[in-house]
Design an enzyme around this catalytic site. Structure first.
Site, mmCIF file in Angstrom:
data_model
loop_
_atom_site.group_PDB
_atom_site.id
_atom_site.type_symbol
_atom_site.label_atom_id
_atom_site.label_comp_id
_atom_site.label_asym_id
_atom_site.label_seq_id
_atom_site.Cartn_x
_atom_site.Cartn_y
_atom_site.Cartn_z
ATOM 1 N N HIS A 1 0.831 -1.207 0.000
ATOM 2 C CA HIS A 1 0.000 0.000 0.000
ATOM 3 C C HIS A 1 0.859 1.247 0.000
ATOM 4 C CE1 HIS A 1 -2.828 -2.827 2.324
ATOM 5 N NE2 HIS A 1 -2.810 -3.072 1.034
ATOM 6 N N CYS B 1 -5.131 0.596 -19.181
ATOM 7 C CA CYS B 1 -4.743 1.407 -18.019
ATOM 8 C C CYS B 1 -3.727 0.722 -17.113
ATOM 9 C CB CYS B 1 -5.973 1.820 -17.215
ATOM 10 S SG CYS B 1 -6.853 0.446 -16.495
HETATM 11 C C1 PEP Z 1 -4.283 -3.588 -13.760
HETATM 12 O O1 PEP Z 1 -4.453 -4.701 -13.276
HETATM 13 O O2 PEP Z 1 -3.636 -3.382 -14.801
HETATM 14 C C2 PEP Z 1 -4.868 -2.403 -13.121
HETATM 15 C C3 PEP Z 1 -4.833 -1.232 -13.703
HETATM 16 O O3 PEP Z 1 -5.385 -2.562 -11.878
HETATM 17 P P1 PEP Z 1 -4.512 -2.679 -10.536
HETATM 18 O O4 PEP Z 1 -3.076 -2.427 -10.920
HETATM 19 O O5 PEP Z 1 -5.054 -1.672 -9.609
HETATM 20 O O6 PEP Z 1 -4.758 -4.082 -10.143
#
Ligand code: PEP
Ligand code: MG
Length: 749
Positions: free
Chosen positions: A364, A677
């Site tokens: 975190h 993303c």
């Molecule tokens: C991902 O898995 O690419 C994502 C954007 O979500 P997180 O990194 O928050 O799991």
């Protein structure tokens, strides 16, 4: 006999203290000390060996061995009896040293004449500093009391070394904590920073290790322990409503605070001449040494409880602590063993950089550091023992390297790097308001990832067109209790206000796996990344998801709202989540709340399965966002948190790009907007490939927008696409070499 030795050790300590108080500095002081130890213990020889570097010990002072050998005789860790003491951290006591295993004859010291040998480590809180040795001609084994006396003296020597007592004119010793140190860790967040050390938990310095008034010291210790116990009891009371596991941990903690053995050992140390704080530290050092040997996780935890209690006790005794500590430098680089996300947020953007001894890439704290765009290095072993408050430090987040007290050449090279980065930033800001329009005329959407209110100013500074991913879990992770609906709704409203009409994609709560809420009972799952997480939790226990959806709807009130569900692995999960949303909207309407002007609903594609979902899913979903971090870990079956495997497979691997291509095709058939993303969107070469394959929008950390846009504006994506598929035709595993080669051949790239 014990009585006599006790007085002996106290007498010895008193003489030591006089030396400490005298004006003599550096080498002369060390010489005096070896003399008085040999004299007090009735041995012919007393020598001090200190570490020159991690692997080499040097004879730094001696009484009895040839003086010419001082600063000449060196040995490697593990070499000879002295090296053995240094390596194992255990004393060696033998009446016949030449016959002992590992004995090494060093002619320059003239030591063959000495038969008995007693060597003890000089160490401070688990940090090895050197070895203290006494030798005598007659073949005798040193008594337990003598061993004890020498150990206590070694400890005082360690304190003195720490305090720089042996540094001075003519001393061939350089101080601990004065040399330049290079530490290698792992990148937590890229970027370079220069500043001065700010210790999250400052080291307690024991300035008076010796006392000749045991009575007073015993009273001080008893009072401090009492204060500690009261504090622990209070902690326990406060957590009475808390969960069972936490309570058990605190109970174990209390048990230690009341441990008779611990108390008895410290009292004994005091009666032998140590001050109360030195006694605490001696026991702490021993616990740390044990901690390094113990494999069992439970025992290690208990020993670390003891370590923690000792720190508290030391703070009580010395009055040193965060509340009375040094002043934070204007350019602080935070050093900690580990730190929670809430504590990190308290420091906020003040910090120039962060270095953690433990930590992990997905912790975190790392998420928060990333959100705040503060360079972070994790797994930097020894940093908390090497660094002192105020030390000059340079953090290279790109390479995962830390330069502590760097020398001039490193400083200038590092500053060049920072200047180059700043120049690049200037270049990027000149294109901030221009679109990411490629040479072939395509315009790629440039959005940013966010998770905190503190991220929002970047929306303007970076030139992002909107927030492509707002990770709502951060608000849940940084608190000690579940946030209230009204709090969330106020926060989301503020996010929308500061976005000033730009699109913000709120992702509903994505917890589980590595993101464990402190106030939810952790599930003991064999493989949490494949376990009960994200939308699976939302659908099985819909209370929290409903509350969050309500907060989002109320925050938007009359404005457009965009949200997406994380970790959708099959069509049905999307329909079920949508149904929850529809029910919530209807309820909000019934309750008389103003509904959003429009609601756009999307899903994250994070498992390969969704790429093969029925066409109906692609027709129905409002938009799709590829969560490349998760998608990649599942595609290659390589844990994104596991250092051993996480870099093993390249994002530009042809198979992975083919999967992305598949998703692009399916979205095109259904006219579904597609974005990406994951972290790869923010890496320029990867971003070019994703765009070339047909991803229309990229969402990344704000700091990546400049570099990615700058490259996109210089390339022709049709050509890039050809390079990619040609490499696939040729049967190459990764398209990286071909793309890099092509980019190099472009003018000026
Ligand atoms: C991902 O898995 O690419 C994502 C954007 O979500 P997180 O990194 O928050 O799991
Ligand atoms: Mg994810």
């Amino acid at each position: 006999m014990a009585e006599r030795m006790e007085t002996e050790s106290r007498k010895l300590l008193r003489r030591l203290r006089d030396t400490m108080a005298s004006d003599v500095a550096g080498q002369a002081r060390l010489d005096q000390i070896t003399h008085l130890i040999a004299d007090s213990m009735g041995t012919e020889v007393c020598s001090v060996y200190l570490f020159r570097d991690e692997e080499t010990l040097e004879l730094c002072a001696t009484e009895g061995l040839k003086p010419e050998a001082v600063h000449q005789t060196r040995m490697r860790l593990g070499e000879g009896l002295v090296g053995r003491v240094a390596r194992t951290g255990q004393l060696v006591n033998t009446p016949d040293a030449p016959a002992a295993k590992g004995f090494r004859y060093m002619p320059e010291t003239g030591e063959e004449r000495y038969s008995s040998f007693l060597g003890v480590p000089i160490q401070r809180l688990g940090e090895k500093l050197g070895v203290l040795v006494v030798q005598s001609r007659d073949a005798r084994e040193f008594s337990e009391d003598e061993q004890y006396a020498l150990e206590v003296v070694a400890m005082v020597l360690a304190e003195m070394t720490e305090l720089g007592a042996f540094i001075g004119e003519g001393a061939a010793l350089s101080a601990r904590h004065q040399q330049a140190v290079l530490l290698r860790g792992t990148t937590g967040q890229e970027g370079a920073a220069e500043g001065h050390v700010w210790l999250h938990e400052p080291r307690v310095v024991v300035a008076n290790p010796i006392s000749d008034d045991p009575q007073t010291e015993l009273v001080r210790l008893t009072e401090a322990v009492e204060q500690l116990r009261v504090g622990v009891d209070r902690m326990l009371e406060m957590s009475l409503t808390g969960d069972k596991d936490q309570l058990q941990v605190l109970e174990a903690y209390r048990m230690f605070a009341n441990s008779k053995g611990w108390m008895r050992r410290m009292e004994e140390d005091i009666s032998r001449g140590l001050s109360a704080e030195a006694a605490v530290e001696k026991e702490q050092s021993q616990a740390r040494a044990r901690m390094q040997q113990v494999q069992d996780a439970y025992l290690r935890d208990r020993l670390s409880d003891l370590d923690d209690l000792s720190n508290r006790l030391l703070r009580i005794l010395t009055g040193q602590g965060s509340e009375t500590g040094a002043e934070m430098p204007p350019d602080p680089i935070l050093i900690a063993r580990n730190i929670g996300p809430g504590e990190l947020l308290d420091y906020g953007r003040k910090l120039r950089g962060i270095v953690l001894e433990e930590g992990s890439v997905g912790s975190h704290a790392a998420i928060v550091a990333r959100a705040l765009a503060i360079p972070l290095v994790v797994h930097a072993s020894r940093i908390t023992t090497e660094a002192l408050n105020g030390d000059h430090i340079m953090v290279d987040g790109d390479q995962g390297v830390v330069h502590l007290r760097p020398d001039d050449t490193v400083v200038s090279a590092f500053r060049d790097k920072i200047a180059m980065l700043a120049q690049a930033q200037e270049r990027f800001s000149s294109i901030r308001d221009k679109p990411a329009e490629t040479r072939c005329g395509r315009i790629i959407g440039m959005h940013m990832n966010a998770g905190l209110m503190a991220d929002l100013p970047s929306l303007e500074n970076s030139g992002a067109e909107g927030v492509g991913l707002f990770r709502t879990e951060l608000q849940f992770l940084v608190r000690n209790q579940m946030p209230k609906r009204s709090e969330l709704s106020a926060l989301y409203a503020r996010v929308l206000d500061s976005a000033k009409g730009k699109r913000v994609v709120f992702r509903t709560l994505d917890i589980g796996s590595d993101k464990v809420l402190p106030y939810m009972k952790p599930n003991d799952e064999p493989n949490p990344a494949l376990g009960w997480r994200a939308i699976r939790v939302g659908l099985d226990k819909p209370g929290v998801m409903r509350m969050q959806l309500q907060a989002l709807i109320r925050a938007a009130a009359g404005r457009p709202l965009t949200l997406m569900f994380p970790f959708i692995a099959q069509f049905e999960e999307y329909t079920a989540a949508r149904a929850e949303l529809d029910k919530t909207i209807a309820r909000e309407e019934r309750l008389g709340h103003v509904l959003p002007e429009s609601i756009e609903i999307g899903a994250m594609l994070e498992t390969p399965s969704l790429a093969f979902a029925p066409k109906k899913f692609f027709d129905e979903v409002g938009f799709l966002s590829i969560g490349g971090n998760d998608l990649k870990q599942f595609f290659f079956a390589a844990d994104r948190e596991n250092e051993r495997v996480r870099r093993r497979y390249d994002t530009l691997n042809v198979s992975f790009l083919s999967l992305i291509d598949k998703v692009v095709q399916r979205c095109r058939e259904s006219n579904t907007p597609l974005s990406f993303c994951g972290e790869d969107a923010g890496r320029p070469i990867e971003a070019v490939c994703l765009a070339a394959i047909g991803v229309e929008t990229l969402s990344m950390r704000p700091a990546s927008i400049g570099p990615v846009k700058s490259l996109l504006r210089r390339v022709n994506l049709d050509e890039a696409r050809e390079i990619i598929w040609d490499a696939r035709e040729r049967g190459e595993q990764s398209v990286r070499p071909a793309i890099v080669e092509w980019l190099r051949s472009q003018n000026g790239n």
